[in-house]
Design a protein around this motif. Structure first.
Motif, PDB file in Angstrom:
ATOM      1  N   HIS A  28      96.267 -75.067  25.357  1.00  0.00           N
ATOM      2  CA  HIS A  28      95.739 -75.751  26.542  1.00  0.00           C
ATOM      3  C   HIS A  28      96.622 -76.955  26.889  1.00  0.00           C
ATOM      4  N   TRP A  29      96.920 -77.084  28.165  1.00  0.00           N
ATOM      5  CA  TRP A  29      97.547 -78.313  28.648  1.00  0.00           C
ATOM      6  C   TRP A  29      96.423 -79.324  28.886  1.00  0.00           C
ATOM      7  N   MET A  30      96.796 -80.597  29.095  1.00  0.00           N
ATOM      8  CA  MET A  30      95.767 -81.612  29.234  1.00  0.00           C
ATOM      9  C   MET A  30      95.909 -82.354  30.553  1.00  0.00           C
ATOM     10  N   ALA A  31      94.798 -82.438  31.277  1.00  0.00           N
ATOM     11  CA  ALA A  31      94.775 -83.177  32.548  1.00  0.00           C
ATOM     12  C   ALA A  31      94.118 -84.524  32.298  1.00  0.00           C
ATOM     13  N   LYS A  32      94.793 -85.598  32.735  1.00  0.00           N
ATOM     14  CA  LYS A  32      94.299 -86.949  32.452  1.00  0.00           C
ATOM     15  C   LYS A  32      94.340 -87.836  33.685  1.00  0.00           C
ATOM     16  N   LYS A  33      93.325 -88.674  33.779  1.00  0.00           N
ATOM     17  CA  LYS A  33      93.309 -89.729  34.804  1.00  0.00           C
ATOM     18  C   LYS A  33      92.466 -90.875  34.256  1.00  0.00           C
ATOM     19  N   ALA A  34      92.938 -92.082  34.448  1.00  0.00           N
ATOM     20  CA  ALA A  34      92.198 -93.252  33.942  1.00  0.00           C
ATOM     21  C   ALA A  34      90.774 -93.248  34.477  1.00  0.00           C
ATOM     22  N   GLY A  35      89.825 -93.531  33.597  1.00  0.00           N
ATOM     23  CA  GLY A  35      88.428 -93.605  34.005  1.00  0.00           C
ATOM     24  C   GLY A  35      87.707 -92.268  34.003  1.00  0.00           C
ATOM     25  N   HIS A  36      88.421 -91.196  33.630  1.00  0.00           N
ATOM     26  CA  HIS A  36      87.823 -89.853  33.581  1.00  0.00           C
ATOM     27  C   HIS A  36      88.112 -89.224  32.222  1.00  0.00           C
ATOM     28  N   THR A  38      89.469 -86.561  29.619  1.00  0.00           N
ATOM     29  CA  THR A  38      90.579 -85.606  29.560  1.00  0.00           C
ATOM     30  C   THR A  38      90.013 -84.198  29.661  1.00  0.00           C
ATOM     31  N   TYR A  39      90.680 -83.361  30.471  1.00  0.00           N
ATOM     32  CA  TYR A  39      90.162 -82.012  30.720  1.00  0.00           C
ATOM     33  C   TYR A  39      91.213 -80.977  30.308  1.00  0.00           C
ATOM     34  N   PRO A  40      90.898 -80.136  29.312  1.00  0.00           N
ATOM     35  CA  PRO A  40      91.871 -79.136  28.864  1.00  0.00           C
ATOM     36  C   PRO A  40      92.046 -78.021  29.904  1.00  0.00           C
ATOM     37  N   ILE A  41      93.292 -77.562  30.068  1.00  0.00           N
ATOM     38  CA  ILE A  41      93.603 -76.486  31.021  1.00  0.00           C
ATOM     39  C   ILE A  41      94.101 -75.263  30.250  1.00  0.00           C
ATOM     40  N   PRO A  42      93.492 -74.110  30.475  1.00  0.00           N
ATOM     41  CA  PRO A  42      93.929 -72.909  29.757  1.00  0.00           C
ATOM     42  C   PRO A  42      95.255 -72.416  30.311  1.00  0.00           C
ATOM     43  N   ALA A  43      96.356 -72.787  29.665  1.00  0.00           N
ATOM     44  CA  ALA A  43      97.685 -72.473  30.189  1.00  0.00           C
ATOM     45  C   ALA A  43      98.487 -71.753  29.123  1.00  0.00           C
ATOM     46  N   HIS A  44      98.109 -70.529  28.883  1.00  0.00           N
ATOM     47  CA  HIS A  44      98.730 -69.790  27.780  1.00  0.00           C
ATOM     48  C   HIS A  44     100.161 -69.380  28.104  1.00  0.00           C
ATOM     49  N   ARG A  45     100.504 -69.389  29.374  1.00  0.00           N
ATOM     50  CA  ARG A  45     101.880 -69.034  29.772  1.00  0.00           C
ATOM     51  C   ARG A  45     102.572 -70.231  30.422  1.00  0.00           C
TER      52      ARG A  45
ATOM     53  N   GLU B  51      90.432 -85.519  21.954  1.00  0.00           N
ATOM     54  CA  GLU B  51      90.863 -86.440  23.017  1.00  0.00           C
ATOM     55  C   GLU B  51      89.842 -87.554  23.235  1.00  0.00           C
ATOM     56  N   ASP B  52      88.547 -87.202  23.191  1.00  0.00           N
ATOM     57  CA  ASP B  52      87.512 -88.229  23.367  1.00  0.00           C
ATOM     58  C   ASP B  52      87.549 -89.240  22.220  1.00  0.00           C
ATOM     59  N   ALA B  53      87.818 -88.739  21.002  1.00  0.00           N
ATOM     60  CA  ALA B  53      87.892 -89.645  19.847  1.00  0.00           C
ATOM     61  C   ALA B  53      89.010 -90.663  20.034  1.00  0.00           C
ATOM     62  N   LYS B  54      90.144 -90.198  20.592  1.00  0.00           N
ATOM     63  CA  LYS B  54      91.270 -91.124  20.822  1.00  0.00           C
ATOM     64  C   LYS B  54      90.875 -92.241  21.773  1.00  0.00           C
ATOM     65  N   GLU B  55      89.973 -91.927  22.714  1.00  0.00           N
ATOM     66  CA  GLU B  55      89.539 -92.911  23.714  1.00  0.00           C
ATOM     67  C   GLU B  55      88.296 -93.678  23.262  1.00  0.00           C
TER      68      GLU B  55
END
Lengths: 74, 141
Positions: A28-36, A38-45, B51-55
């Motif tokens: 999974h790749w990781m999508a990040k934005k301050a104040g939110h 982190t949301y994992p992205i299923p990006a197997h390729r 990831e949540d643990a890191k934050e």
């Protein structure tokens, strides 16, 4: 409507979201934005992964984005 | 043990792809079969914990999925056919618009004390125990 991760990365950056490859293992790749959460992205390729609409709705909910608006930019 | 409610269905518009949706934390992943999608959502859950643990955040405070998905999950659990997790791929392929409601039990992961790598967790933790019900989306909505 499905979209490739490469394109999602570009559109997400307009919303201040960075999408990065995995650093802690997994496919999974990781999508990040301050104040939110982190949301994992299923990006197997990697950047060529096709991401479905079900995922994108969850992604938009996580970052407080209107899914129709996001989709229109893809 | 931590219990998760996972909804699994085909991904419309993406041939051969299945979605696994962890309703508790509104996390979504994809795979090439229902079983593969479950494997992927387990990985997404572990990554969210790490990831949540890191934050310094508690993953249990992540917002749940919308109500309509919980209703579909409950309806499938109530009216679907109980299936063995080992038969998920075979039986789902035989159903028109399959939807699977899986209750998944994972060992508790404590990432707060030290930041662990997701791949270490995934390789060391036992696979989740799952109870699944298979329904047809056309019949449940």
């Amino acid at each position: 409507m499905a979209a490739r991760l490469r394109r999602i990365q570009v559109v997400a950056s307009e919303y201040g979201i960075t999408i990065a490859p995995p650093t802690g293992g997994g496919s999974h790749w990781m999508a990040k934005k301050a104040g939110h959460r982190t949301y994992p992205i299923p990006a197997h390729r990697g950047e060529n992964s096709e991401i479905g609409d079900s995922y994108m709705r969850g992604f938009c909910r996580n970052f407080g984005i209107d899914p129709a608006e996001f989709r229109s930019k893809l | 043990m931590r219990e998760f409610s996972v909804l699994i269905h085909r991904e419309p518009g993406l041939e051969g792809q299945w979605v696994a949706h962890c309703l508790n934390w509104d996390l979504v992943s994809q795979g090439e079969s229902p079983a593969n999608a479950v494997k992927m959502i387990v990985e997404a859950i572990v990554l969210a914990i790490v990831e949540d643990a890191k934050e310094g955040l508690d993953p249990n405070d992540r917002p749940p999925a919308p109500d309509d998905l919980w209703k579909l999950f409950a309806n499938t659990q109530q009216h679907g056919t109980r299936i063995s997790p080992g038969d998920v791929d075979t039986l789902a392929a035989q159903t028109g618009e399959p939807v699977i409601a899986a209750v998944m039990y994972m060992h508790q992961i404590h990432a707060g004390e030290r930041f662990v790598r997701a791949d270490e967790v995934l390789s060391s933790a036992p696979p989740p125990f799952m109870i699944a019900a298979l329904g047809d989306d056309r019949a449940s909505t």
